[in-house]
Enzyme design. Structure first.
Site, short mmCIF file in Angstrom:
data_model
loop_
_atom_site.label_atom_id
_atom_site.label_comp_id
_atom_site.label_asym_id
_atom_site.label_seq_id
_atom_site.Cartn_x
_atom_site.Cartn_y
_atom_site.Cartn_z
CD GLU A 1 -9.34 2.36 -8.35
OE1 GLU A 1 -10.07 2.84 -7.66
OE2 GLU A 1 -9.26 1.88 -9.29
CG HIS B 1 -2.25 -0.48 0.70
ND1 HIS B 1 -2.46 -1.85 0.64
CD2 HIS B 1 -3.55 0.03 0.74
CE1 HIS B 1 -3.88 -1.91 0.37
NE2 HIS B 1 -4.41 -0.75 0.20
#
Ligand SMILES: Nc1nc2c(ncn2[C@@H]2O[C@H](COP(=O)(O)OP(=O)(O)OP(=O)(O)O)[C@@H](O)[C@H]2O)c(=O)[nH]1
Length: 308
Positions: free
Chosen positions: A225, A195
């Site tokens: 995203e 991450h």
């Protein structure tokens, strides 16, 4: 229940209550200059309104030709001006408990006397707490509209901007376009590189998007995203070009990923605002175009075409 000793009003208390009554009467009916300004300032948290009040109240005692205020709050420049210049000026950096709350400059054709400058300082001392609160209010409002990872506008900011843009497009008839971008196969980047690397790519993407568009365009992160770009005065064709430029900009990102640098691509959906459609409908059409870009191979742009 515990017995409470009865409290007998003492002479001093009577005197204090009488003084309170008198000061309430004065505060309400004949407030002094500083009290009047403080009372007016306490009615608002808008920095602009507060500066207008400060200008009015000061001008009643110490006339000036112009007042300018500037401060950078939450990455944005805040500027307030009233009146027109004058060669003489008094400048004050407003600070409270070590923090800075902007610079106020008074301009005048005639020199300020030292007595007047003392007066200005007294008025500003009484105004600094409310001004501090107004500055902090802007920071808090700004934080609620900012994505903490990328420092660009968040979903809430996008919702507000879309509503404003819909209203302006309806009123003035100028074209407004919306581009939605969604990074391709981002889950794999997280899964394969973690991450922290994923977050780094998101930050870089936000930077690239901001660099790739005009100053009048605004970039938002409205999902994990997913990014959105709002383009005023931009038709379908031009928005498509911008989306393709954005895809190239995202493709140029290089992030350290071990042996070979990591790269990422993005799919884009474009929709130009239609007369009288709601911001939700507009967003849904851009999302539909994005869905098609994903379904048709990713790393491409699809436009929700309008018939004109
Ligand atoms: N590092 C990081 N990852 C996030 C964040 N928010 C969402 N994601 C990840 O983004 C990924 C999105 O995955 P999917 O929705 O499957 O989409 P995708 O893998 O990009 O696939 P397509 O969109 O179909 O190309 C998930 O793994 C989420 O955990 C974030 O703030 N940081």
């Amino acid at each position: 229940m515990k017995n409470l000793t009865s409290i007998q009003p003492s002479k001093t208390q009577h005197a204090r209550l009488a003084a309170l009554k008198q000061s309430f009467h004065d505060w309400n009916n004949t407030p002094d200059v500083l009290t009047q300004m403080a009372k007016r300032l306490s009615t608002t948290l808008s920095l602009e309104t507060q500066l207008g009040i400060v200008a009015e109240e000061i001008a009643a005692t110490i006339p000036f030709d112009a007042l300018n205020y500037r401060h950078r709050i939450a990455r944005q420049d805040f500027v307030f001006s009233t009146g027109m210049g004058g060669p003489h000026r008094c400048e004050y950096r407003l600070t409270l408990e070590g923090s800075y709350y902007g610079t106020l400059t008074f301009h005048r054709r005639h020199k300020f006397s030292s007595e007047e400058m003392t007066g200005l300082e007294m008025m500003l001392s009484a105004a600094i707490c409310p001004l501090r609160n107004a500055c902090q209010f802007i920071s808090i409002e700004q934080a609620a509209l900012t994505d903490s990872l990328t420092n660009i506008g968040n979903k809430r900011a996008l919702d507000e901007a879309l509503s404003r843009a819909s209203a302006m497009a309806d009123r003035h008839g100028a074209p407004w376009s919306l581009i939605l971008c969604d990074l391709d196969h981002f889950k794999q980047i997280n899964d394969n590189h973690g991450h922290v690397v994923g977050d780094h790519i998101l930050t870089k993407t936000a930077e690239k998007l901001e660099q790739a568009v005009r100053n009048s365009d605004t970039v938002y992160r409205f999902g994990g995203e997913e990014f959105a770009i709002l383009l005023p005065h931009t038709n379908e064709l031009d928005a498509r070009d911008v989306a393709d430029r954005i895809r190239l900009a995202v493709e140029s990102i290089r992030v350290d990923g071990g042996e070979t640098p990591l790269t990422v691509t993005t799919s884009c959906g474009v929709a130009v605002h239609l007369m009288e459609e709601s911001s939700d409908q507009w967003l849904a059409r851009a999302d539909e175009a994005l869905y098609r870009a994903k379904a048709q191979g990713r790393n491409c742009t699809r436009v929700f075409a309008t018939i004109s």
